[in-house]
Design a protein around this motif. Structure first.
Motif, PDB file in Angstrom:
ATOM      1  N   PRO A  75      -2.458 -11.665 -13.272  1.00 35.68           N
ATOM      2  CA  PRO A  75      -2.021 -13.199 -12.739  1.00 35.68           C
ATOM      3  C   PRO A  75      -1.102 -14.147 -13.741  1.00 35.68           C
ATOM      4  N   ASN A  76      -1.262 -13.985 -14.860  1.00 36.74           N
ATOM      5  CA  ASN A  76      -0.654 -14.748 -15.958  1.00 36.74           C
ATOM      6  C   ASN A  76       0.859 -14.643 -15.516  1.00 36.74           C
ATOM      7  N   PHE A  77       1.539 -13.602 -15.284  1.00 35.66           N
ATOM      8  CA  PHE A  77       2.624 -13.381 -14.734  1.00 35.66           C
ATOM      9  C   PHE A  77       3.107 -13.681 -13.321  1.00 35.66           C
ATOM     10  N   CYS A  78       2.341 -14.288 -12.536  1.00 35.96           N
ATOM     11  CA  CYS A  78       2.577 -14.812 -11.384  1.00 35.96           C
ATOM     12  C   CYS A  78       2.856 -16.149 -11.242  1.00 35.96           C
ATOM     13  N   GLU A  79       3.444 -16.812 -10.036  1.00 30.36           N
ATOM     14  CA  GLU A  79       3.693 -18.352  -9.900  1.00 30.36           C
ATOM     15  C   GLU A  79       2.204 -18.815 -10.003  1.00 30.36           C
ATOM     16  N   SER A  80       2.132 -20.386 -10.145  1.00 30.66           N
ATOM     17  CA  SER A  80       1.129 -20.864  -9.950  1.00 30.66           C
ATOM     18  C   SER A  80       0.570 -20.840  -8.630  1.00 30.66           C
ATOM     19  N   ALA A  81      -0.660 -20.964  -8.669  1.00 30.90           N
ATOM     20  CA  ALA A  81      -1.502 -20.894  -7.283  1.00 30.90           C
ATOM     21  C   ALA A  81      -1.398 -19.387  -6.453  1.00 30.90           C
ATOM     22  N   LYS A  82      -0.824 -18.341  -7.318  1.00 30.70           N
ATOM     23  CA  LYS A  82      -0.777 -16.912  -6.755  1.00 30.70           C
ATOM     24  C   LYS A  82      -1.668 -16.086  -7.592  1.00 30.70           C
ATOM     25  N   ARG A  83      -2.040 -15.003  -7.335  1.00 33.38           N
ATOM     26  CA  ARG A  83      -2.865 -14.170  -7.966  1.00 33.38           C
ATOM     27  C   ARG A  83      -2.121 -12.595  -7.810  1.00 33.38           C
ATOM     28  N   ALA A  84      -2.604 -12.027  -8.770  1.00 30.19           N
ATOM     29  CA  ALA A  84      -1.947 -10.632  -8.670  1.00 30.19           C
ATOM     30  C   ALA A  84      -2.967  -9.559  -8.014  1.00 30.19           C
ATOM     31  N   LEU A  85      -2.721  -9.581  -6.585  1.00 34.96           N
ATOM     32  CA  LEU A  85      -3.486  -8.593  -5.759  1.00 34.96           C
ATOM     33  C   LEU A  85      -3.114  -7.214  -5.538  1.00 34.96           C
ATOM     34  N   PRO A  86      -4.119  -6.097  -5.300  1.00 36.71           N
ATOM     35  CA  PRO A  86      -3.936  -4.862  -5.153  1.00 36.71           C
ATOM     36  C   PRO A  86      -2.811  -4.644  -3.912  1.00 36.71           C
ATOM     37  N   PHE A  87      -1.864  -3.917  -4.207  1.00 38.44           N
ATOM     38  CA  PHE A  87      -0.800  -3.719  -2.958  1.00 38.44           C
ATOM     39  C   PHE A  87      -0.180  -2.192  -3.218  1.00 38.44           C
ATOM     40  N   ALA A  88      -0.229  -1.386  -1.991  1.00 37.68           N
ATOM     41  CA  ALA A  88       0.615  -0.229  -2.112  1.00 37.68           C
ATOM     42  C   ALA A  88       2.024  -0.156  -1.445  1.00 37.68           C
ATOM     43  N   ILE A  89       3.097   0.267  -2.433  1.00 31.24           N
ATOM     44  CA  ILE A  89       4.412   0.478  -1.614  1.00 31.24           C
ATOM     45  C   ILE A  89       4.634   1.929  -2.089  1.00 31.24           C
ATOM     46  N   LYS A  90       5.857   2.212  -1.094  1.00 28.67           N
ATOM     47  CA  LYS A  90       6.274   3.550  -1.205  1.00 28.67           C
ATOM     48  C   LYS A  90       7.491   3.716  -2.139  1.00 28.67           C
ATOM     49  N   THR A  91       7.107   4.752  -2.932  1.00 32.29           N
ATOM     50  CA  THR A  91       8.130   4.924  -4.203  1.00 32.29           C
ATOM     51  C   THR A  91       8.744   6.369  -3.807  1.00 32.29           C
ATOM     52  N   ARG A  92       9.483   6.825  -4.888  1.00 32.80           N
ATOM     53  CA  ARG A  92      10.426   8.109  -4.935  1.00 32.80           C
ATOM     54  C   ARG A  92       9.409   9.338  -4.623  1.00 32.80           C
ATOM     55  N   ASP A  93       8.192   9.103  -5.539  1.00 26.39           N
ATOM     56  CA  ASP A  93       7.263  10.215  -5.641  1.00 26.39           C
ATOM     57  C   ASP A  93       6.125   9.947  -4.945  1.00 26.39           C
ATOM     58  N   VAL A  96       1.938   5.950  -1.499  1.00 21.62           N
ATOM     59  CA  VAL A  96       0.800   5.088  -1.940  1.00 21.62           C
ATOM     60  C   VAL A  96       0.947   4.786  -3.581  1.00 21.62           C
ATOM     61  N   CYS A  97       1.951   3.825  -3.694  1.00 23.52           N
ATOM     62  CA  CYS A  97       1.837   3.492  -5.246  1.00 23.52           C
ATOM     63  C   CYS A  97       1.158   2.275  -5.337  1.00 23.52           C
ATOM     64  N   LYS A  98      -0.290   2.031  -5.848  1.00 22.40           N
ATOM     65  CA  LYS A  98      -0.924   1.006  -6.106  1.00 22.40           C
ATOM     66  C   LYS A  98      -0.158   0.072  -7.399  1.00 22.40           C
ATOM     67  N   VAL A  99       0.214  -1.174  -6.846  1.00 22.37           N
ATOM     68  CA  VAL A  99       0.671  -1.994  -7.984  1.00 22.37           C
ATOM     69  C   VAL A  99       0.258  -3.263  -7.520  1.00 22.37           C
ATOM     70  N   PRO A 100       0.089  -4.434  -8.593  1.00 15.33           N
ATOM     71  CA  PRO A 100      -0.324  -5.746  -8.037  1.00 15.33           C
ATOM     72  C   PRO A 100       0.840  -6.811  -7.727  1.00 15.33           C
ATOM     73  N   ILE A 101       0.792  -7.233  -6.534  1.00 15.03           N
ATOM     74  CA  ILE A 101       1.815  -8.274  -5.888  1.00 15.03           C
ATOM     75  C   ILE A 101       1.167  -9.560  -6.209  1.00 15.03           C
ATOM     76  N   CYS A 102       2.304 -10.538  -6.480  1.00  9.12           N
ATOM     77  CA  CYS A 102       1.840 -11.834  -6.629  1.00  9.12           C
ATOM     78  C   CYS A 102       1.745 -12.562  -5.160  1.00  9.12           C
ATOM     79  N   ARG A 103       0.456 -13.041  -4.777  1.00 15.81           N
ATOM     80  CA  ARG A 103       0.358 -13.638  -3.405  1.00 15.81           C
ATOM     81  C   ARG A 103      -0.624 -14.661  -3.557  1.00 15.81           C
TER      82      ARG A 103
END
Length: 111
Positions: A75-93, A96-103
Motif C-alpha cells: 500500500p505504500n506505493f499506492c496513491e493516498s486513500a487507496k490500498r493494494a488489494l488482491p486482483f487477478a489479471i491475464k498474462t502471457r503464461d 489468473v496472475c494474482k497481483v495487488p492493484i491500487c484501489r
C-alpha cells in the motif's frame, strides 16, 4: 517584523512546492507493462523491484477492451486513500496472475 513573517510564509510555500515537483517524476517513471506480452513472474519481479507499475491488461467483461491501472507491491506505493488489494489479471503464461492493484476498499469498478 511583518517582513520576516511574510518571508517565512513564502519560504514554506516554496519548500512545499519544491517537494511536490520533486515527487512528481516518481509517478511518471513507473514502468508500463502489457500483461499479454509479459509472464506473471516477470510482472511480480517488476513490482518487487520497483514497488509499483502501470499495467495494461484485457478486460474480463468486455472483449477487446484494454484496461490500465496502477499495481503495487505494498500500500505504500499506492496513491493516498487507496490500498493494494488482491486482483487477478491475464498474462502471457497465465489466465489468473494474482497481483495487488491500487484501489479504494469499496471500489466497484468493472474489470
Amino acid at each position: 517584523m511583518l517582513g520576516v513573517e511574510l518571508m517565512r510564509k513564502v519560504m514554506r510555500n516554496l519548500i512545499a512546492c519544491l517537494v511536490v515537483i520533486l515527487a512528481a517524476p516518481d509517478a511518471l517513471a513507473l514502468e508500463r507493462i502489457h500483461s499479454a506480452n509479459t509472464s506473471c513472474a516477470d510482472i511480480k519481479a517488476v513490482l518487487d523491484r520497483d514497488g509499483a507499475a502501470i499495467i495494461l491488461y484485457p478486460s474480463r467483461s468486455i472483449p477487446g477492451l484494454t484496461l490500465i491501472n496502477r499495481f503495487a507491491a505494498t500500500p505504500n506505493f499506492c496513491e493516498s486513500a487507496k490500498r493494494a488489494l488482491p486482483f487477478a489479471i491475464k498474462t502471457r503464461d497465465s489466465n489468473v496472475c494474482k497481483v495487488p492493484i491500487c484501489r479504494e476498499q469499496q471500489d466497484d469498478t468493472f474489470n
